[in-house]
Motif scaffolding. Structure first.
Motif, PDB file in Angstrom:
ATOM      1  N   MET A  24       0.759  -1.248  -0.194  1.00  0.00           N
ATOM      2  CA  MET A  24      -0.082   0.154   0.040  1.00  0.00           C
ATOM      3  C   MET A  24       1.022   1.355   0.092  1.00  0.00           C
ATOM      4  SD  MET A  24      -2.976   1.061   2.653  1.00  0.00           S
ATOM      5  CE  MET A  24      -3.936  -0.110   2.233  1.00  0.00           C
ATOM      6  N   THR A  25       0.668   2.106  -0.901  1.00  0.00           N
ATOM      7  CA  THR A  25       1.495   3.282  -0.969  1.00  0.00           C
ATOM      8  C   THR A  25       0.924   4.197  -0.033  1.00  0.00           C
ATOM      9  OG1 THR A  25      -0.059   4.350  -2.507  1.00  0.00           O
ATOM     10  CG2 THR A  25       1.502   3.079  -3.623  1.00  0.00           C
ATOM     11  N   PRO A  26       2.137   5.377   0.360  1.00  0.00           N
ATOM     12  CA  PRO A  26       1.575   6.372   1.285  1.00  0.00           C
ATOM     13  C   PRO A  26       0.304   6.846   1.051  1.00  0.00           C
ATOM     14  CG  PRO A  26       4.071   6.391   0.953  1.00  0.00           C
ATOM     15  CD  PRO A  26       3.362   5.308  -0.114  1.00  0.00           C
ATOM     16  N   ARG A  72      -2.579   4.906   1.861  1.00  0.00           N
ATOM     17  CA  ARG A  72      -2.644   4.885   3.420  1.00  0.00           C
ATOM     18  C   ARG A  72      -3.525   6.324   3.959  1.00  0.00           C
ATOM     19  NH1 ARG A  72       2.748   3.716   5.099  1.00  0.00           N
ATOM     20  NH2 ARG A  72       3.130   2.567   3.377  1.00  0.00           N
ATOM     21  N   ASP A  73      -2.860   7.380   3.320  1.00  0.00           N
ATOM     22  CA  ASP A  73      -3.582   8.550   3.763  1.00  0.00           C
ATOM     23  C   ASP A  73      -4.924   8.744   3.476  1.00  0.00           C
ATOM     24  OD1 ASP A  73      -2.715  10.896   4.985  1.00  0.00           O
ATOM     25  OD2 ASP A  73      -2.922  12.118   2.941  1.00  0.00           O
ATOM     26  N   ARG A  74      -5.334   8.396   2.349  1.00  0.00           N
ATOM     27  CA  ARG A  74      -6.796   8.420   1.845  1.00  0.00           C
ATOM     28  C   ARG A  74      -7.486   7.285   2.748  1.00  0.00           C
ATOM     29  NH1 ARG A  74      -7.049   5.876  -3.408  1.00  0.00           N
ATOM     30  NH2 ARG A  74      -5.441   7.362  -3.840  1.00  0.00           N
ATOM     31  N   LEU A  75      -7.002   6.157   3.045  1.00  0.00           N
ATOM     32  CA  LEU A  75      -7.867   5.335   3.870  1.00  0.00           C
ATOM     33  C   LEU A  75      -8.141   5.650   5.333  1.00  0.00           C
ATOM     34  CD1 LEU A  75      -8.962   2.339   4.088  1.00  0.00           C
ATOM     35  CD2 LEU A  75      -6.842   1.704   4.834  1.00  0.00           C
ATOM     36  N   ALA A  76      -6.829   6.485   5.726  1.00  0.00           N
ATOM     37  CA  ALA A  76      -6.922   7.090   7.183  1.00  0.00           C
ATOM     38  C   ALA A  76      -8.142   8.238   7.032  1.00  0.00           C
ATOM     39  CB  ALA A  76      -5.715   7.566   7.412  1.00  0.00           C
ATOM     40  N   ARG A  77      -7.990   9.017   5.988  1.00  0.00           N
ATOM     41  CA  ARG A  77      -9.067  10.367   5.961  1.00  0.00           C
ATOM     42  C   ARG A  77     -10.427   9.557   5.847  1.00  0.00           C
ATOM     43  NH1 ARG A  77      -6.516  12.989   1.311  1.00  0.00           N
ATOM     44  NH2 ARG A  77      -4.595  13.431   2.212  1.00  0.00           N
ATOM     45  N   THR A  78     -10.911   8.494   4.943  1.00  0.00           N
ATOM     46  CA  THR A  78     -11.927   7.954   4.974  1.00  0.00           C
ATOM     47  C   THR A  78     -12.444   7.298   6.126  1.00  0.00           C
ATOM     48  OG1 THR A  78     -11.576   7.273   2.537  1.00  0.00           O
ATOM     49  CG2 THR A  78     -13.398   6.178   3.434  1.00  0.00           C
TER      50      THR A  78
END
Length: 77
Positions: A1-3, A6-12
């Motif tokens: 998983m690219t950074p 990961r960032d998009r997943l955390a925001r979601t």
């Protein structure tokens, strides 16, 4: 998983937890209003207001903790 992923997943996930808390608080307020207010019947309607309040309580205080614990990233080696 690219950074970025990961960032998009955390925001979601953050948005989901925030929406869950907000909708739970709204359900709690609606339950209290029906329970004690004169919105549906004079003197309130506890038979409907108490379960709505309880569902809102669980949704706003308990479920976000369960989801956050489930979504917690395991420590990387």
């Amino acid at each position: 998983m690219t950074p970025d992923e990961r960032d998009r997943l955390a925001r979601t996930r953050y948005a989901i937890l925030s929406a869950m808390r907000a909708s739970g608080v709204l359900l709690m307020v609606l339950g209290l209003w029906i329970w004690n207010g004169n919105i549906l019947r004079e003197g309130g309607m506890p038979i409907l207001g108490v379960p709505l309040f309880a569902i809102g309580f669980v949704e706003s205080l308990l479920l976000p903790q369960v989801f956050a614990r489930k979504w917690r990233t395991p420590p990387e080696p």
